[in-house]
Each structure stands twice: as structure tokens, then as C-alpha cells.
Design an enzyme around this catalytic site. Structure first.
Site, PDB file in Angstrom:
ATOM      1  N   THR A 161      40.183  68.042  79.038  1.00 48.18           N
ATOM      2  CA  THR A 161      39.823  67.565  77.700  1.00 48.18           C
ATOM      3  C   THR A 161      38.498  66.802  77.805  1.00 48.18           C
ATOM      4  O   THR A 161      37.863  66.789  78.873  1.00 48.18           O
ATOM      5  CB  THR A 161      40.909  66.607  77.165  1.00 48.18           C
ATOM      6  OG1 THR A 161      40.898  65.435  77.989  1.00 48.18           O
ATOM      7  CG2 THR A 161      42.287  67.247  77.209  1.00 48.18           C
ATOM      8  N   TYR A 182      44.089  66.589  81.153  1.00 43.40           N
ATOM      9  CA  TYR A 182      44.078  68.043  80.960  1.00 43.40           C
ATOM     10  C   TYR A 182      45.037  68.379  79.831  1.00 43.40           C
ATOM     11  O   TYR A 182      45.957  67.622  79.541  1.00 43.40           O
ATOM     12  CB  TYR A 182      44.544  68.739  82.244  1.00 43.40           C
ATOM     13  CG  TYR A 182      43.627  68.474  83.430  1.00 43.40           C
ATOM     14  CD1 TYR A 182      42.685  69.419  83.824  1.00 43.40           C
ATOM     15  CD2 TYR A 182      43.697  67.266  84.135  1.00 43.40           C
ATOM     16  CE1 TYR A 182      41.838  69.172  84.899  1.00 43.40           C
ATOM     17  CE2 TYR A 182      42.848  67.016  85.200  1.00 43.40           C
ATOM     18  CZ  TYR A 182      41.926  67.965  85.585  1.00 43.40           C
ATOM     19  OH  TYR A 182      41.078  67.727  86.632  1.00 43.40           O
ATOM     20  N   CYS A 235      61.753  81.384  73.457  1.00 39.99           N
ATOM     21  CA  CYS A 235      61.622  82.749  72.942  1.00 39.99           C
ATOM     22  C   CYS A 235      62.982  83.417  72.757  1.00 39.99           C
ATOM     23  O   CYS A 235      63.094  84.402  72.041  1.00 39.99           O
ATOM     24  CB  CYS A 235      60.744  83.578  73.877  1.00 39.99           C
ATOM     25  SG  CYS A 235      59.212  82.741  74.307  1.00 39.99           S
TER      26      CYS A 235
HETATM   27  C1  LIG Z   1      61.856  80.473  68.378  1.00 42.77           C
HETATM   28  C2  LIG Z   1      60.622  80.759  69.187  1.00 42.77           C
HETATM   29  C3  LIG Z   1      60.430  82.020  69.698  1.00 42.77           C
HETATM   30  C4  LIG Z   1      59.288  82.293  70.450  1.00 42.77           C
HETATM   31  N1  LIG Z   1      59.123  83.552  70.961  1.00 42.77           N
HETATM   32  C5  LIG Z   1      58.033  83.836  71.689  1.00 42.77           C
HETATM   33  C6  LIG Z   1      57.867  85.111  72.266  1.00 42.77           C
HETATM   34  O1  LIG Z   1      58.729  85.991  72.135  1.00 42.77           O
HETATM   35  N2  LIG Z   1      56.747  85.333  72.987  1.00 42.77           N
HETATM   36  C7  LIG Z   1      55.791  84.378  73.172  1.00 42.77           C
HETATM   37  O2  LIG Z   1      54.793  84.629  73.845  1.00 42.77           O
HETATM   38  N3  LIG Z   1      55.927  83.142  72.651  1.00 42.77           N
HETATM   39  C8  LIG Z   1      57.021  82.852  71.924  1.00 42.77           C
HETATM   40  N4  LIG Z   1      57.179  81.589  71.414  1.00 42.77           N
HETATM   41  C9  LIG Z   1      56.098  80.594  71.613  1.00 42.77           C
HETATM   42  C10 LIG Z   1      56.234  79.907  72.958  1.00 42.77           C
HETATM   43  O3  LIG Z   1      57.532  79.438  73.104  1.00 42.77           O
HETATM   44  C11 LIG Z   1      55.214  78.795  73.039  1.00 42.77           C
HETATM   45  O4  LIG Z   1      53.926  79.356  72.930  1.00 42.77           O
HETATM   46  C12 LIG Z   1      55.299  78.001  74.332  1.00 42.77           C
HETATM   47  O5  LIG Z   1      56.567  77.480  74.513  1.00 42.77           O
HETATM   48  C13 LIG Z   1      54.277  76.868  74.317  1.00 42.77           C
HETATM   49  O6  LIG Z   1      54.443  76.073  75.442  1.00 42.77           O
HETATM   50  P1  LIG Z   1      53.997  74.527  75.434  1.00 42.77           P
HETATM   51  O7  LIG Z   1      54.285  74.008  76.780  1.00 42.77           O
HETATM   52  O8  LIG Z   1      52.635  74.414  74.876  1.00 42.77           O
HETATM   53  O9  LIG Z   1      54.937  73.839  74.348  1.00 42.77           O
HETATM   54  P2  LIG Z   1      56.520  73.804  74.231  1.00 42.77           P
HETATM   55  O10 LIG Z   1      57.132  74.897  74.990  1.00 42.77           O
HETATM   56  O11 LIG Z   1      56.812  73.709  72.767  1.00 42.77           O
HETATM   57  O12 LIG Z   1      56.905  72.433  74.914  1.00 42.77           O
HETATM   58  C14 LIG Z   1      56.444  71.218  74.430  1.00 42.77           C
HETATM   59  C15 LIG Z   1      57.455  70.144  74.740  1.00 42.77           C
HETATM   60  O13 LIG Z   1      56.785  68.898  74.692  1.00 42.77           O
HETATM   61  C16 LIG Z   1      57.677  67.925  74.182  1.00 42.77           C
HETATM   62  N5  LIG Z   1      56.863  66.818  73.650  1.00 42.77           N
HETATM   63  C17 LIG Z   1      55.980  66.873  72.636  1.00 42.77           C
HETATM   64  N6  LIG Z   1      55.388  65.668  72.485  1.00 42.77           N
HETATM   65  C18 LIG Z   1      55.909  64.853  73.425  1.00 42.77           C
HETATM   66  C19 LIG Z   1      55.694  63.503  73.772  1.00 42.77           C
HETATM   67  N7  LIG Z   1      54.809  62.750  73.130  1.00 42.77           N
HETATM   68  N8  LIG Z   1      56.408  62.986  74.804  1.00 42.77           N
HETATM   69  C20 LIG Z   1      57.293  63.748  75.492  1.00 42.77           C
HETATM   70  N9  LIG Z   1      57.532  65.028  75.188  1.00 42.77           N
HETATM   71  C21 LIG Z   1      56.843  65.587  74.187  1.00 42.77           C
HETATM   72  C22 LIG Z   1      58.441  68.676  73.100  1.00 42.77           C
HETATM   73  O14 LIG Z   1      59.674  68.052  72.860  1.00 42.77           O
HETATM   74  C23 LIG Z   1      58.587  70.060  73.724  1.00 42.77           C
HETATM   75  O15 LIG Z   1      59.845  70.211  74.342  1.00 42.77           O
HETATM   76  C24 LIG Z   1      58.324  81.275  70.676  1.00 42.77           C
HETATM   77  C25 LIG Z   1      58.523  79.996  70.168  1.00 42.77           C
HETATM   78  C26 LIG Z   1      59.665  79.727  69.443  1.00 42.77           C
HETATM   79  C27 LIG Z   1      59.880  78.332  68.909  1.00 42.77           C
END
Ligand SMILES: Cc1cc2nc3c(=O)[nH]c(=O)nc-3n(C[C@H](O)[C@H](O)[C@H](O)COP(=O)(O)OP(=O)(O)OC[C@H]3O[C@@H](n4cnc5c(N)ncnc54)[C@H](O)[C@@H]3O)c2cc1C
Length: 550
Positions: free
Chosen positions: A274, A280, A44
């Protein structure tokens, strides 16, 4: 025997699940696989690193792999991509950056792979460098490109919150920036008239905002990239940022046979399980239930991902924890304004045929007599039959965050507009008003529900012909100067009682003022003097103007 838990993805959901799991179970073997270089980074905060608002790159790295290992005894494996899941065997296949492939078994597997930026197959996209913003590596590349190539112009494709944040930070770096958005508004969670306030602000800040026009093609030229839009308009830019949305990373889950929902996210139950009970999933990759509409939605936000990470750890150790749903509470800084929203918007409710009513208020962020107050526009959406709050949007330079958070709390508790009136909130003149803007929003909503006033929305009014109605402006002459609805009659509210004879009895009268309050007074005066068909323009000129003329 201790449990062995594997986690795919080491950022919001994954890191949160791992840390909670360790706090609850000192014995568990926990391994995080992260495809990239970093875990637990501040997605973020990434756009603010471009302008230098966040100056230190290290500040983006919330917790480094060594710290995660040392403090939480978690085996963090970076540059390690999980490439396959074998659910029957409870094993995953992992590929390291070196190319080495190995297998790892699990008792429970948590998927938190997030969502990837969309890169549609627009003609020419392969020939240009269209940069995306997802992780630290992406932002390093963008920053390096700016530092080394000193672009003069940039085009940000997509007017969602990431696109707007990038545009603001590029503009702060002195790059002349154009935002290109295919729909007729920025920030999809907002309804048009609230986004229209942002359009005006973005334009006034000197950013070129193109709405209602998508990219038809990209072409590499000597002068940078030529972007041709659907309308035929052309934009030349040295730097291209793609920010048109994200797509859940479901490849692994799909190949493993896990159930995928209609929206393209992994289906989970309230325990975030899931279709395979040992697997999960959390975060941007899952479909969640919207707590207002009850529908499945994709809502990629950091708060829900972190909460789900915590819940999944609880569930794995046998606690009775459940994820009840998401309401989409979000906020973004758009130059000097904050734009915050929670719950359902009107577009969503209309699409689902859910009956609703809306009110607009434009209050001062704090007592008007205390210096520095700024306008705070709030749209409240509620169910007329029982007063239940369905959603809200707020835009303003100060105080939008706390007002949306107040309303978000009530929506979670199925609160009503009457609850909103009763909220007893911290007040002193530098902070708020004795009747806080959210109390005011509750009062206005109650007046509508009680029938103390009949409202007309800006869309309805803009469709009516001036000759069929009488539009009455009850503002003062200074307010009207050069800023009025064409064809409107002008009688300031204080003179209204002595000018009633000038008003037609046979036509509907639509009254308006700056924000809706004097319009309400005029409505009360007119209806009590025998005018049968009167309506007050919801939100007054301040809602009408940006939506119709902006
Ligand atoms: C620029 C930006 C600004 C944002 N600003 C906000 C904000 O202000 N407020 C807000 O609420 N949300 C914001 N978000 C959204 C928020 O960051 C996401 O909703 C949150 O990070 C989701 O978490 P996650 O764990 O699902 O995925 P992520 O945080 O995206 O993490 C997933 C990780 O899994 C890794 N991965 C994927 N597939 C594999 C695999 N097969 N093997 C190993 N690793 C893998 C990826 O490399 C990644 O690092 C923003 C997002 C971005 C990109």
C-alpha cells in the site's frame, strides 16, 4: 531477529499469505486476526449448503484454527477485530468479542479484510430481515430460517453469480423463487446476448426472473415482505436475500491514511504494497490492474485473492515476486448450464473506446455423433488489427469451463486468434471434436479478420428496417418452422445457386442460418456470383433469438 507479521482477515487472501509465509520462514511470528468465528472457510461453497448439495457443515471449513495453529504454528485469534492501525508506531488495536481492547505491534501488516455485501438504504429495509451471504454464520442463519420458518416464497435481489447460485439452491429446496435484477441482464461480466441464453434457461427452470426493475421499497406485512419495484409491480416473499454486490472493506485503511483508489479499493503496487511500505493488502479489498484494458478494476474473486496471498508472503521474505494483474476469469453454475468468462467484455471495451471485433460459435461440446453432446456457445472478442484475444464468454451444459480456461491461458500470454487455431487439445469423441470449439472460434475470427466474410451483429440487424434489406434464411424448412426472423426470405443453402435470380441486386442481403456456418457458405456463394453487399448474421439464429425475442 525474527520478523513479526500481522494479518487482518483469515480467509482466502489472509490464510493463503499466512501458510506460505510459514513455509518460507520457520522463525516468523505470524498472527491472524479474524473478526468472525471461522477462518479459511469455503465462501464459494456457501450457497450449496442451503440445498444440501453440500451436506456437511464441516466441509465448509477448509482449515480450522486449531489445525492452522498445529500445522503452521500460526497464532489464530478469532472473534478479534482489528479496529485501528497506527502506521507511525507500526501497531494495531484489536477488540475481542468480550470487549477487551489491546494493541499488537508488527514489522509487516497484511490486510485481507475482503468486501462486504451491499445494503443500500432502500426504504423499509430496516424493518425487514434482508439476509446476506458472505460467511458461514450468514449461511447458518439462512439455513436455520428455512428449516424453522419453512418459507414458501423467496426473493433474491441481484442477479450476479451469488444471487443466481442462491436462487438455484432455494429453488432446489422447493422455495418458489423470484430474482429481481435492476439491469437488463443477469451476470454483469457477460454481454447481453450471452446472458440472454441464461435468462431463457432460468425461466424454463421455473424461477421468476424480473429484469430492468429495481426495488423501490420493502414493507413488512402479515404475509411476509411486500416488495414494491420501481415499475410499480409488487412481489410478495417470505424470505429476502440481498445479493446486489460487494464493497471493499476499506474503513481501517482509510482511517490509517492509506491511499484509496477512485473505485473505492486500496491502492497497491505490483508488490502488493500500500502507500505505507510496511502495510500490504490483498484480495477483494484492493484495486487491481485489468490485464487486457490496463485499467484499475475491482474484481472480487477467490483465485486472485489466493495468488496475491502467496505473492505477498514471497515479497515479505525478500523474493522478487509480483502481481501482474487480473483478467476476471470466472465461472458459475446456473442450473444445468455453466457460464464462464475471461478477459474484457464488449460493454467494457465500448465504454473505453477500445476497438474490437466479435465472433459467435455454437459448437457441439463433443463430437455430434457420440451420444450426449450439448450446445456450447462461445463469444470471442478480439483485436482485428493484430488478432489479439481480448476476452471470451462461454455458456453450455458441458465443456464451458475447459474452453474458457484454454482461452484464459492465451489471454495471459497475449495470445491471438491464430494461436487459438493452433492449440493442440486432447481429443476423443466423448470429450471434444477434432476441431475443438476453441479452434473453431479461432477459424471464424480469422475469416472475419481476412475479410472472407462480413458479419452483421444482432443489435445492428434489429435496428435495420426489413424493407431496406433482404434477409435470407438459408436453413432447412424444419429448422425454420415457427422460428424465423419476420420478413425473411427462405432459400435453403443447397438450393441457393439455382435461385440466385430471385435475390435483389440493389439491396443489402443479410444471410442467416442456425449458427453462422451455412450463412458463411451462402455469403461465399453470393459474393462470388456478383452480389456486392452481403453480410452474415453473427452466431445465426441461436444468437439472434434469445437476444431479440428472449
Ligand atoms: C457466497 C459466495 C460465493 C462465492 N463464489 C465464488 C466463486 O465461485 N469463485 C470465485 O472466484 N469467488 C467466489 N467468491 C468470492 C471469493 O470468496 C472472494 O473473492 C474471496 O474470498 C476474497 O478473499 P479475501 O481474503 O479478500 O476476503 P474474505 O475471504 O472475504 O475474507 C475476509 C475476512 O476478513 C475478516 N475481517 C474483515 N475486517 C476485519 C477486521 N477489521 N478484523 C478482523 N477480521 C476482519 C472478515 O470477517 C472475513 O472473514 C464468492 C464469495 C461469496 C460470498
Amino acid at each position: 531477529m525474527s520478523r513479526k507479521v500481522l494479518i487482518v482477515g483469515g480467509v482466502a487472501g489472509g490464510a493463503s499469505a499466512a501458510a506460505r509465509l510459514r513455509r518460507l520462514d520457520e522463525e516468523a511470528e505470524i498472527i491472524i486476526f479474524e473478526r468472525g468465528e471461522h477462518i479459511s472457510y469455503a465462501n464459494c461453497g456457501l450457497p450449496y449448503y442451503v440445498s444440501g448439495v453440500i451436506n456437511e457443515r464441516d466441509a465448509l471449513l477448509v482449515i480450522k484454527p486449531e489445525a492452522m495453529r498445529n500445522r503452521f504454528l500460526i497464532d489464530v485469534r478469532i472473534y478479534s477485530e482489528v479496529t485501528r492501525i497506527f502506521p507511525e508506531e507500526k501497531v494495531v488495536e484489536v477488540q475481542e468479542q468480550s470487549g477487551k481492547v489491546y494493541r499488537e505491534s508488527y514489522d509487516q501488516l497484511i490486510l485481507s479484510p475482503g468486501a462486504a455485501p451491499l445494503r443500500p438504504p432502500i426504504p423499509g429495509i430496516k424493518d425487514i430481515e434482508a439476509l446476506v451471504v458472505r460467511n458461514v454464520t450468514d449461511i447458518d442463519l439462512i439455513k436455520r430460517t428455512i428449516d424453522e420458518q419453512q418459507p414458501k416464497t423467496a426473493a433474491v435481489i441481484g442477479g450476479g453469480f451469488i444471487g443466481l447460485e442462491m436462487a438455484e439452491n432455494l429453488h432446489a429446496r422447493g422455495v418458489e423463487t423470484t430474482i429481481i435484477e435492476m439491469s437488463n441482464q443477469v451476470m454483469a461480466p457477460f454481454d447481453y446476448e450471452m446472458a440472454a441464453i441464461l435468462h431463457e434457461h432460468i425461466f424454463n427452470k421455473g424461477v421468476n426472473l424480473i429484469l430492468d426493475d429495481g426495488v423501490k421499497s420493502f414493507a413488512k406485512t402479515e404475509k411476509g415482505t411486500l416488495i414494491t419495484l420501481q415499475s410499480g409491480e409488487e412481489v410478495q416473499a417470505d424470505l429476502i436475500i440481498m445479493a446486489i454486490g460487494v464493497k471493499p472493506e476499506i474503513k481501517l485503511a482509510k482511517e490509517a491514511g492509506l491511499t484509496i483508489g477512485d473505485l473505492g479499493g486500496i491502492k497497491v503496487n505490483e508488490r502488493l504494497q500500500t502507500s505505507d511500505p510496511n502495510i500490504y493488502a490483498v484480495g477483494d479489498v484492493i484495486e487491481v490492474k485489468h490485464i487486457v484494458t490496463g485499467q484499475a478494476v475491482l474484481l472480487p474473486l477467490a483465485g486472485p485473492a489466493n495468488k496475491q496471498g502467496r505473492i505477498v508472503a514471497d515479497v515479505i521474505v525478500g523474493r522478487d515476486s509480483q502481481y501482474k494483474g487480473t483478467q476476471g476469469t470466472a465461472i458459475a453454475k446456473v442450473f444445468d448450464l455453466a457460464a464462464a468468462s475471461t478477459g474484457a467484455n464488449e460493454k467494457m471495451l465500448r465504454k473505453l473506446g477500445i476497438p474490437h471485433e466479435v465472433s459467435f460459435t455454437h459448437s457441439n461440446s463433443h463430437a455430434g455423433y457420440y451420444p450426449g453432446a450439448t450446445r456450447l456457445s462461445i463469444k470471442l472478442i478480439f483485436d482485428r488489427s493484430n488478432g489479439r484475444i481480448l476476452g471470451a464468454q462461454a455458456v453450455g451444459a458441458q465443456g464451458a469451463d475447459k474452453r474458457i480456461d484454454d482461452i484464459a491461458g492465451l489471454i495471459r500470454q497475449q495470445g491471438t486468434v491464430y494461436d487459438l487455431q493452433e492449440l493442440e487439445l486432447a481429443y476423443a469423441p466423448p470429450f471434444s471434436s477434432a476441431k475443438d470449439p476453441v479452434n473453431m472460434a479461432g477459424y471464424v475470427a480469422e475469416n472475419i479478420i481476412n475479410g472472407d466474410v462480413r458479419m452483421i451483429q444482432w443489435q445492428e440487424l434489429s435496428k435495420l428496417k426489413a424493407k431496406d434489406i433482404c434477409i435470407l434464411d438459408v436453413r432447412d424448412i424444419e429448422e425454420r418452422r415457427g422460428k424465423f426472423i419476420p420478413g425473411s426470405l427462405h432459400i435453403p443453402i443447397n438450393d441457393l445457386r439455382s435461385h440466385l435470380a430471385e435475390l435483389p441486386q440493389d439491396k443489402e442481403i443479410v444471410v442467416y442460418c442456425e449458427v453462422g456456418l451455412r450463412g458463411y457458405l451462402a455469403y461465399r456463394i453470393l459474393t462470388q456470383h456478383g452480389f456486392a453487399k452481403v453480410r452474415n448474421l453473427s452466431g445465426g439464429w441461436l444468437t439472434y433469438y434469445p437476444a431479440v425475442f428472449g
